[in-house]
Design an enzyme around this catalytic site. Structure first.
Site, PDB file in Angstrom:
ATOM      1  CB  THR A  99      41.141  69.928  84.616  1.00 44.75           C
ATOM      2  OG1 THR A  99      42.243  69.025  84.514  1.00 44.75           O
ATOM      3  CG2 THR A  99      39.927  69.158  85.123  1.00 44.75           C
ATOM      4  CE  LYS A 174      42.606  65.715  86.281  1.00 43.63           C
ATOM      5  NZ  LYS A 174      43.214  66.976  85.839  1.00 43.63           N
ATOM      6  CE  LYS A 249      39.467  73.347  86.896  1.00 45.66           C
ATOM      7  NZ  LYS A 249      40.734  73.605  86.186  1.00 45.66           N
TER       8      LYS A 249
END
Length: 300
Positions: A99, A174, A249
């Site tokens: 990611t 995502k 994150k």
């Protein structure tokens, strides 16, 4: 008919909490997997599960038809590409499951394409439990041909594969998905803490909200209080399935994208600030749903 002997060889770079079970599932399905990680202990665990390991990125990718990366961030992806692109064999496909920022993903596509290889970005949702069970959701960005080549591997590691569009589209999906998740988990947690103050049992609130307009994944699949959803981390002392560090994150990536594109994302900005504060205090190493304990502690 495809046999195990004809399955493509895979170089799996990044054997952490997510990468290790993903690599094991590929190996169990018959794919010849060679793993590499900068952490010696991760390599040892891989060998204990019957996965061959390499001493360098170059060694891992030199004979591989598929180069799969599962890494902490965009910087790490591009550092791996520095080593992998010159060593990869002609015709290799790069399957990037980390990611990372959309811009980093698109730059990776550009670098890989310029070197003559195919690429898809395919970040995942489902956490460690999904990686272990082979039930991850993959959000995929890239051209149709590369997507078709990657699909058989994705179907081994996941249950849902969505082709979201061109280069970087998987990362975009995502980031948006996890922005929703971070916001809704805070809302669910605040509701449970309010319910506690109002004398409402967890079971009663869950029974209502799970069947009413408050229904959402953060409630029905990942309830932040023990009891209503036995599989949720709340029943295991918030041992992480998806750690606070990862939510911090991902919300950082989301808020950076909001600002870059001029989107008013007040809730996402606030959620990012709450998780970042929690991580800096006592959230490290805990599941992101443990944010409820931070909310409870700060409530009068």
């Amino acid at each position: 008919m495809t046999t195990k002997d004809s399955l493509p060889t895979v170089a799996f770079i990044g054997l952490g909490h997510m990468g290790a079970p993903m690599a094991r599932n590929l190996a169990a399905a018959g794919y010849p997997v060679t793993g590499f990680d900068v952490v010696p202990a991760a390599l040892q665990v891989a060998r204990e599960h019957g996965i061959a390991t390499a001493s360098s990125i170059e060694e891992a990718v030199s004979g591989a038809a598929i180069v799969l990366t599962m890494l902490p961030g965009g910087r790490h992806v591009h550092e791996v590409l520095d080593h992998a692109l010159p060593a990869a064999r002609p015709g290799a496909l790069f399957l990037e499951c980390s990611t990372i920022d959309v811009a980093d993903a698109r730059r990776a596509h550009e670098r890989i394409g310029q070197a003559g290889f195919g690429c898809v970005d395919a970040p995942v949702s489902g956490g460690v439990a999904g990686a272990e069970a082979g039930t991850l959701t993959f959000m995929v960005g890239g051209p149709d041909e590369a997507m078709d080549a990657a699909r058989p591997l994705l179907e081994v590691m996941g249950r849902t594969i969505v082709h979201c569009g061109g280069p970087g589209a998987g990362q975009a999906a995502k980031i948006c998905n996890n922005m929703i998740l971070g916001i809704t988990m805070i809302g669910v947690s605040e509701a449970f803490v309010l319910g506690e103050h109002l004398g409402l049992s967890h079971e009663a609130l869950f029974a209502v909200a799970s069947q009413a307009s408050g229904q959402c994944w953060a409630l029905t699949s990942y309830c932040p209080v023990p009891g209503p959803v036995p599989a949720s981390p709340a029943n295991r002392g918030y041992v992480p399935g998806f750690a606070v560090e990862l939510m911090d994150k991902d919300l950082g990536l989301a808020t950076a994208a909001l600002r870059a594109h001029g989107v008013d994302g007040a809730l996402a900005e606030q959620a990012a600030a709450l998780y970042h504060r929690y991580l800096g205090e006592d959230g490290k190493g805990r599941d992101f749903s443990a944010i409820i304990e931070d909310i409870r502690r700060r409530s009068s």
